[in-house]
Design a protein around this motif. Structure first.
Motif, PDB file in Angstrom:
ATOM      1  N   VAL A 112       0.832  -1.206   0.000  1.00 59.02           N
ATOM      2  CA  VAL A 112       0.000   0.000   0.000  1.00 59.02           C
ATOM      3  C   VAL A 112       0.869   1.260   0.000  1.00 59.02           C
ATOM      4  O   VAL A 112       0.604   2.214  -0.745  1.00 59.02           O
ATOM      5  CB  VAL A 112      -0.956   0.006   1.216  1.00 59.02           C
ATOM      6  N   ALA A 113       1.912   1.259   0.824  1.00 60.56           N
ATOM      7  CA  ALA A 113       2.798   2.426   0.903  1.00 60.56           C
ATOM      8  C   ALA A 113       3.452   2.716  -0.448  1.00 60.56           C
ATOM      9  O   ALA A 113       3.564   3.875  -0.862  1.00 60.56           O
ATOM     10  CB  ALA A 113       3.860   2.215   1.980  1.00 60.56           C
ATOM     11  N   ASP A 114       3.873   1.669  -1.157  1.00 55.51           N
ATOM     12  CA  ASP A 114       4.482   1.855  -2.484  1.00 55.51           C
ATOM     13  C   ASP A 114       3.497   2.526  -3.441  1.00 55.51           C
ATOM     14  O   ASP A 114       3.873   3.421  -4.220  1.00 55.51           O
ATOM     15  CB  ASP A 114       4.901   0.496  -3.080  1.00 55.51           C
ATOM     16  N   LYS A 115       2.245   2.099  -3.370  1.00 49.06           N
ATOM     17  CA  LYS A 115       1.213   2.667  -4.243  1.00 49.06           C
ATOM     18  C   LYS A 115       0.996   4.151  -3.937  1.00 49.06           C
ATOM     19  O   LYS A 115       0.880   4.981  -4.831  1.00 49.06           O
ATOM     20  CB  LYS A 115      -0.096   1.882  -4.057  1.00 49.06           C
ATOM     21  N   TRP A 116       0.961   4.469  -2.656  1.00 43.34           N
ATOM     22  CA  TRP A 116       0.747   5.860  -2.259  1.00 43.34           C
ATOM     23  C   TRP A 116       1.930   6.750  -2.635  1.00 43.34           C
ATOM     24  O   TRP A 116       1.746   7.883  -3.080  1.00 43.34           O
ATOM     25  CB  TRP A 116       0.485   5.939  -0.754  1.00 43.34           C
ATOM     26  N   ILE A 117       3.142   6.244  -2.479  1.00 44.92           N
ATOM     27  CA  ILE A 117       4.332   7.027  -2.849  1.00 44.92           C
ATOM     28  C   ILE A 117       4.301   7.377  -4.333  1.00 44.92           C
ATOM     29  O   ILE A 117       4.679   8.481  -4.743  1.00 44.92           O
ATOM     30  CB  ILE A 117       5.616   6.253  -2.484  1.00 44.92           C
ATOM     31  N   ALA A 118       3.817   6.448  -5.137  1.00 49.14           N
ATOM     32  CA  ALA A 118       3.775   6.648  -6.594  1.00 49.14           C
ATOM     33  C   ALA A 118       2.572   7.471  -7.050  1.00 49.14           C
ATOM     34  O   ALA A 118       2.466   7.814  -8.234  1.00 49.14           O
ATOM     35  CB  ALA A 118       3.762   5.298  -7.292  1.00 49.14           C
ATOM     36  N   SER A 119       1.664   7.823  -6.123  1.00 51.05           N
ATOM     37  CA  SER A 119       0.395   8.453  -6.495  1.00 51.05           C
ATOM     38  C   SER A 119       0.522   9.889  -6.988  1.00 51.05           C
ATOM     39  O   SER A 119      -0.315  10.370  -7.737  1.00 51.05           O
ATOM     40  CB  SER A 119      -0.570   8.439  -5.302  1.00 51.05           C
ATOM     41  N   GLY A 120       1.569  10.606  -6.498  1.00 54.28           N
ATOM     42  CA  GLY A 120       1.697  12.018  -6.850  1.00 54.28           C
ATOM     43  C   GLY A 120       0.828  12.929  -6.000  1.00 54.28           C
ATOM     44  O   GLY A 120       0.868  14.152  -6.144  1.00 54.28           O
ATOM     45  N   GLU A 121       0.031  12.355  -5.102  1.00 49.19           N
ATOM     46  CA  GLU A 121      -0.828  13.150  -4.214  1.00 49.19           C
ATOM     47  C   GLU A 121      -0.090  13.427  -2.910  1.00 49.19           C
ATOM     48  O   GLU A 121       0.431  12.504  -2.279  1.00 49.19           O
ATOM     49  CB  GLU A 121      -2.131  12.399  -3.916  1.00 49.19           C
ATOM     50  N   GLU A 122      -0.078  14.687  -2.498  1.00 41.89           N
ATOM     51  CA  GLU A 122       0.768  15.112  -1.380  1.00 41.89           C
ATOM     52  C   GLU A 122       0.602  14.268  -0.113  1.00 41.89           C
ATOM     53  O   GLU A 122       1.581  13.740   0.421  1.00 41.89           O
ATOM     54  CB  GLU A 122       0.490  16.580  -1.045  1.00 41.89           C
ATOM     55  N   LEU A 123      -0.620  14.130   0.393  1.00 40.41           N
ATOM     56  CA  LEU A 123      -0.802  13.415   1.659  1.00 40.41           C
ATOM     57  C   LEU A 123      -0.634  11.910   1.515  1.00 40.41           C
ATOM     58  O   LEU A 123      -0.185  11.241   2.435  1.00 40.41           O
ATOM     59  CB  LEU A 123      -2.162  13.756   2.276  1.00 40.41           C
ATOM     60  N   ARG A 124      -0.991  11.368   0.347  1.00 41.72           N
ATOM     61  CA  ARG A 124      -0.747   9.932   0.131  1.00 41.72           C
ATOM     62  C   ARG A 124       0.755   9.655   0.070  1.00 41.72           C
ATOM     63  O   ARG A 124       1.241   8.682   0.645  1.00 41.72           O
ATOM     64  CB  ARG A 124      -1.446   9.451  -1.144  1.00 41.72           C
ATOM     65  N   MET A 125       1.480  10.510  -0.637  1.00 46.64           N
ATOM     66  CA  MET A 125       2.940  10.366  -0.688  1.00 46.64           C
ATOM     67  C   MET A 125       3.525  10.464   0.721  1.00 46.64           C
ATOM     68  O   MET A 125       4.361   9.652   1.124  1.00 46.64           O
ATOM     69  CB  MET A 125       3.554  11.448  -1.576  1.00 46.64           C
ATOM     70  N   SER A 126       3.070  11.453   1.463  1.00 43.06           N
ATOM     71  CA  SER A 126       3.570  11.653   2.823  1.00 43.06           C
ATOM     72  C   SER A 126       3.289  10.430   3.694  1.00 43.06           C
ATOM     73  O   SER A 126       4.158   9.969   4.437  1.00 43.06           O
ATOM     74  CB  SER A 126       2.908  12.895   3.432  1.00 43.06           C
ATOM     75  N   ALA A 127       2.076   9.882   3.568  1.00 44.41           N
ATOM     76  CA  ALA A 127       1.714   8.693   4.357  1.00 44.41           C
ATOM     77  C   ALA A 127       2.546   7.483   3.946  1.00 44.41           C
ATOM     78  O   ALA A 127       2.951   6.686   4.790  1.00 44.41           O
ATOM     79  CB  ALA A 127       0.223   8.393   4.193  1.00 44.41           C
ATOM     80  N   GLY A 128       2.808   7.349   2.646  1.00 45.37           N
ATOM     81  CA  GLY A 128       3.604   6.218   2.162  1.00 45.37           C
ATOM     82  C   GLY A 128       5.023   6.245   2.702  1.00 45.37           C
ATOM     83  O   GLY A 128       5.530   5.237   3.220  1.00 45.37           O
ATOM     84  N   TRP A 129       5.659   7.406   2.598  1.00 45.33           N
ATOM     85  CA  TRP A 129       7.025   7.534   3.132  1.00 45.33           C
ATOM     86  C   TRP A 129       7.031   7.381   4.651  1.00 45.33           C
ATOM     87  O   TRP A 129       7.918   6.750   5.229  1.00 45.33           O
ATOM     88  CB  TRP A 129       7.640   8.879   2.740  1.00 45.33           C
ATOM     89  N   SER A 130       6.016   7.955   5.313  1.00 49.80           N
ATOM     90  CA  SER A 130       5.927   7.838   6.774  1.00 49.80           C
ATOM     91  C   SER A 130       5.761   6.389   7.202  1.00 49.80           C
ATOM     92  O   SER A 130       6.340   5.955   8.204  1.00 49.80           O
ATOM     93  CB  SER A 130       4.741   8.655   7.310  1.00 49.80           C
ATOM     94  N   CYS A 131       4.963   5.639   6.434  1.00 52.65           N
ATOM     95  CA  CYS A 131       4.756   4.226   6.762  1.00 52.65           C
ATOM     96  C   CYS A 131       6.096   3.489   6.777  1.00 52.65           C
ATOM     97  O   CYS A 131       6.355   2.689   7.680  1.00 52.65           O
ATOM     98  CB  CYS A 131       3.795   3.582   5.765  1.00 52.65           C
ATOM     99  N   TYR A 132       6.945   3.773   5.796  1.00 52.82           N
ATOM    100  CA  TYR A 132       8.266   3.129   5.772  1.00 52.82           C
ATOM    101  C   TYR A 132       9.107   3.548   6.980  1.00 52.82           C
ATOM    102  O   TYR A 132       9.887   2.748   7.501  1.00 52.82           O
ATOM    103  CB  TYR A 132       9.004   3.441   4.468  1.00 52.82           C
TER     104      TYR A 132
END
Length: 235
Positions: A112-132
């Protein structure tokens, strides 16, 4: 305990000063202003309750949404469930400290985090990197692919300065976390942090701030905290 009683207990714990702090960081009404530590006695009574977590999260009340993350069952949630929670996460304290934290305790966290990082959406990207960051700071090093984490460091190095503001902050924290908690790539994280240099974060109505992962990793080395892993992610 049901939704009504939990909401009453949370409201009773609210403090105006805490509420003002949350509002200044991007929260909006409805919220009570409950300090996270004050929630622990209620958590002990409920423990894990996914149904109640869903009801609380759906209220849109910041304190209830935060509490939902603590009592949620991470592995009871699907990819679409996490996406639905992210859709409602309207600022970084929800995306990075509720949704990303809950996700980090699930078996589908990296997917899920990989998908969010690749989304280009600010908060999804932030959540993806934060998850890692939550993952690397808690799980054993051998649960990760050196090649994958190395490629992620390269991605940060090449894109951080052009990324959305909240994503920048989480990407910077990712470098710091790899440098501190993921020993196989400690040296590469330091080199990456040095190459990136200070990262400027622009904030509305506040002064811009500068983050420096290299300096922060060095401080942890001086404190002999290299290899640090937290025992628990959720409180």
């Amino acid at each position: 305990m049901n939704l009504e009683t939990v909401m009453q207990e949370l409201e009773a714990l609210g403090k105006e000063r805490t509420k003002k702090i949350y509002l200044s960081n991007g929260a909006h009404e409805p919220l009570f202003g409950v300090a996270t530590g004050a929630m622990k006695p209620i958590v002990k009574k409920i423990k894990i309750n996914q149904h109640l977590a869903e009801e609380l999260y759906a209220t849109g009340n910041y304190d209830a949404m935060y509490f939902a993350g603590i009592i949620a069952d991470p592995n009871a949630m699907s990819v679409s469930d996490y996406d639905r929670w992210m859709d409602a996460a309207y600022f970084y304290m929800l995306s990075d400290f509720v949704v990303a934290v809950t996700l980090s305790e699930s078996d589908i966290a990296q997917e899920v985090a990989d998908k969010w990082i690749a989304s280009g959406e600010e908060l999804r990207m932030s959540a993806g990197w934060s998850c890692y960051c939550w993952l690397l700071g808690n799980r054993k090093d051998d649960e990760f692919s050196d090649e994958k984490i190395s490629n992620m460091l390269d991605m940060v190095k090449n894109t951080i300065h052009e990324s959305p503001e909240r994503a920048k902050s989480s990407m910077n924290n990712f470098i710091y976390t790899v440098g501190l908690s993921y020993l196989p790539l400690h040296k590469k994280a330091l080199e990456t942090a040095k190459a990136i240099g200070p990262v400027e974060i622009k904030r509305e109505k506040k002064k811009n701030s500068f983050l420096n992962a290299y300096e922060n990793i060095q401080k942890e080395i001086e404190k002999e905290r290299l290899g640090f892993k937290r025992k628990h992610v959720r409180c």
